[in-house]
Design a protein around this motif. Structure first.
Motif, short mmCIF file in Angstrom:
data_model
loop_
_atom_site.label_atom_id
_atom_site.label_comp_id
_atom_site.label_asym_id
_atom_site.label_seq_id
_atom_site.Cartn_x
_atom_site.Cartn_y
_atom_site.Cartn_z
N ARG A 74 0.15 11.16 9.71
CA ARG A 74 -0.12 11.18 8.27
C ARG A 74 -0.76 9.88 7.79
O ARG A 74 -1.62 9.88 6.92
N LYS A 75 -0.32 8.77 8.37
CA LYS A 75 -0.94 7.49 8.01
C LYS A 75 -2.44 7.50 8.33
O LYS A 75 -3.28 7.09 7.52
N VAL A 76 -2.75 8.02 9.54
CA VAL A 76 -4.16 8.08 9.96
C VAL A 76 -4.95 9.02 9.04
O VAL A 76 -6.08 8.71 8.63
N VAL A 77 -4.36 10.17 8.70
CA VAL A 77 -5.04 11.13 7.83
C VAL A 77 -5.32 10.51 6.46
O VAL A 77 -6.43 10.59 5.92
N TRP A 78 -4.28 9.87 5.89
CA TRP A 78 -4.46 9.26 4.57
C TRP A 78 -5.44 8.09 4.62
O TRP A 78 -6.20 7.86 3.68
#
Length: 505
Positions: A61-65
């Motif tokens: 999720r960090k990478v996506v955001w």
């Protein structure tokens, strides 16, 4: 000498020690404080999406955001770049508006006879046509061959008539306006006469302007369409003549409709009304507004010395007069100015070559903002529609023949009837406008910031404050390191000075 140098070195070292002490007393945060500052900024900033990167424990999720935030920033930069590029191309739009009014300003009208000189004087001074051709060169450039017969005759004439004044000659021996040449004059049902006209010089010699800026009186505003100025001229072809070899082969009246505060421009813009015709001229008023540079080509700061309002024609005349006065020491009488009037010898030997020099070097140009005479920021024009009918009719011919005591052939060959009126009591405004104003650009950029990043001016201030705080700390650390290197000592790694001067690692 050595003692002096040692003293200076000692003073320098003392100054560095004071600077180092001052910087070390500054409140510097520890690495943990800086990490806390970064975390607080990420979680509290109004820049959308950043806090999702920090709060999420899942690396995916960090990478996506992170990808979402970076993509939004890239799109934002692309959109703002496009807006800025568009703004700095200085785009414009043109609006056309029709205004209906109860009263409208009647224009000035300048009339000239196509046959410029009296026959008797032209017969006595046949060279006058060629001389006037040289003199009127200041108004419109034309080629004059130095090997022509007229040129040789002009040299001989100038040698034998050194005191000859072409200004006085044209005034006295050119076309004149009196009760014999202006047979009828009617302005909205009220009689008018030669006294209502102002004399002006043009390339056609003596011309006369009705409703001139200095002679407006009560003629300024009109409130009826379909009626206006009605004139009956007698051009008297037997008394006035011209040289067909110079292109003057017509008989009639040439006239120009222009603003009362502008100089008449007849060269290529005049309307012709031949003898034996009734010219009905329907006009309308058109106002044009140009934007100043860089959106348009006008320059609102240019002021003319000899004209109340700026016009390209008036500017070109002043430009030519200025160069001629500098190089010849005189001013042609057809151009504005208060200098010494150029005589014929100066016209032939100096003014004419200077005009060629001005044209070749491009010293008096027009059109663009960086030319000598850019377009005016505001101008009023009077486009005209002209219709003709044969004049006079059979019955009118009998009436005029008895009234003027002239033959039918004389009336057919010498009388010109001109009628000028407004078609409608309205005027059209053509206005050049900025396609994008500064406020519209800011609104557009603000909209892009809000759409892609949910940002505002407050967000930008938050980011600036965050960057400034980090730069401030880095600068102090950098200066302390430089001072330590200057003193020849190696500063400990990752050490910060606290308020008590004790280093913490």
């Amino acid at each position: 000498m050595e003692h002096t140098e040692k003293s200076k070195a000692h003073v320098g070292e003392g100054l560095l020690q004071k600077i180092r002490l001052y910087l070390s007393e500054k409140s510097l945060s520890s690495p943990s404080d800086r990490e806390k500052l970064d975390h607080d900024f990420a979680t509290s900033t109004s820049f959308h999406g950043v806090h999702n990167i920090v709060h999420n424990r899942s690396k995916i999720r960090k990478v996506v955001w992170l990808a979402v935030v970076l993509g939004s920033v890239l799109l934002l930069v692309w959109q703002i770049y496009g807006r800025l590029i568009n703004y700095f191309t200085w785009p414009t739009t043109t609006s056309v508006e029709v205004q209906y009014v109860e009263n409208i300003e009647f224009p000035a009208v300048t009339f000239c006879n196509l046959n410029r000189f009296q026959t008797e004087a032209a017969t006595k001074f046949g060279i006058i046509f060629f001389l006037w051709h040289i003199v009127s060169k200041v108004l419109h450039l034309q080629e004059i061959s130095t090997n022509s017969t007229g040129s040789k005759e002009a040299i001989d004439f100038l040698a034998s008539h050194q005191n000859f004044s072409i200004t006085e000659f044209v005034k006295k021996k050119g076309f004149y306006l009196n009760r014999s040449t202006l047979l009828e004059c009617d302005f909205f049902g009220k009689p008018c006469g030669p006294e209502d006209f102002v004399h002006v010089f043009t390339e056609y010699g003596n011309c006369f302007t009705f409703n001139h800026g200095d002679n407006l009186q009560a003629k300024g505003k009109v409130g009826v369409s379909g009626r206006g100025l009605s004139l009956l001229f007698n051009i008297n072809q037997e008394e006035f003549t011209d040289d067909p070899t110079l292109g003057f082969v017509d008989a009639g009246i040439v006239f120009a409709i222009h603003s009362p505060v502008k100089v008449p421009q007849l060269d290529g813009l005049g309307l012709l009304s031949p003898v034996g015709t009734h010219a009905r001229v329907t006009i309308r008023q058109v106002k044009t507004v140009h934007q100043e540079y860089p959106w348009g080509e006008c320059n609102p700061h240019i002021q003319l010395q000899n004209f109340r309002t700026y016009s390209t024609c008036g500017c070109l005349k002043e430009c030519k007069a200025r160069h001629i006065e500098q190089l010849c020491g005189c001013v042609p009488f057809l151009l504005p100015g208060n200098g010494v009037e150029c005589d014929l010898q100066k016209f032939y030997n100096c003014v004419s070559p200077v005009l060629d020099h001005i044209e070749v070097k491009g010293l008096c140009t027009k059109g663009t903002h960086n030319s000598s005479c850019p377009v005016p920021c505001e101008e009023t024009e009077y486009p005209a529609t002209v219709s003709y009918s044969m004049f006079p009719s059979h019955q009118a011919l009998k009436h005029l023949s008895r009234k003027l005591n002239r033959s039918w052939d004389y009336i057919r060959e010498n009388l010109v009837n001109i009628e000028i009126n407004y078609g409608d009591l309205n005027y059209k405004i053509t206005q050049q406008q900025k396609a994008v104003s500064v406020s519209e650009l800011l609104a557009d950029v603000g909209g892009q910031l809000g759409l892609f990043c949910g940002a505002s001016v407050i967000t930008i201030i938050e980011i600036i404050e965050y960057i400034f705080t980090n730069v401030y700390w880095l600068c102090i650390l950098f200066l302390l390191k430089i001072l330590d290197m200057t003193q020849g000592t190696s500063p400990p790694q990752n050490c910060l000075g606290n308020k008590n001067g004790i280093e913490e690692c």
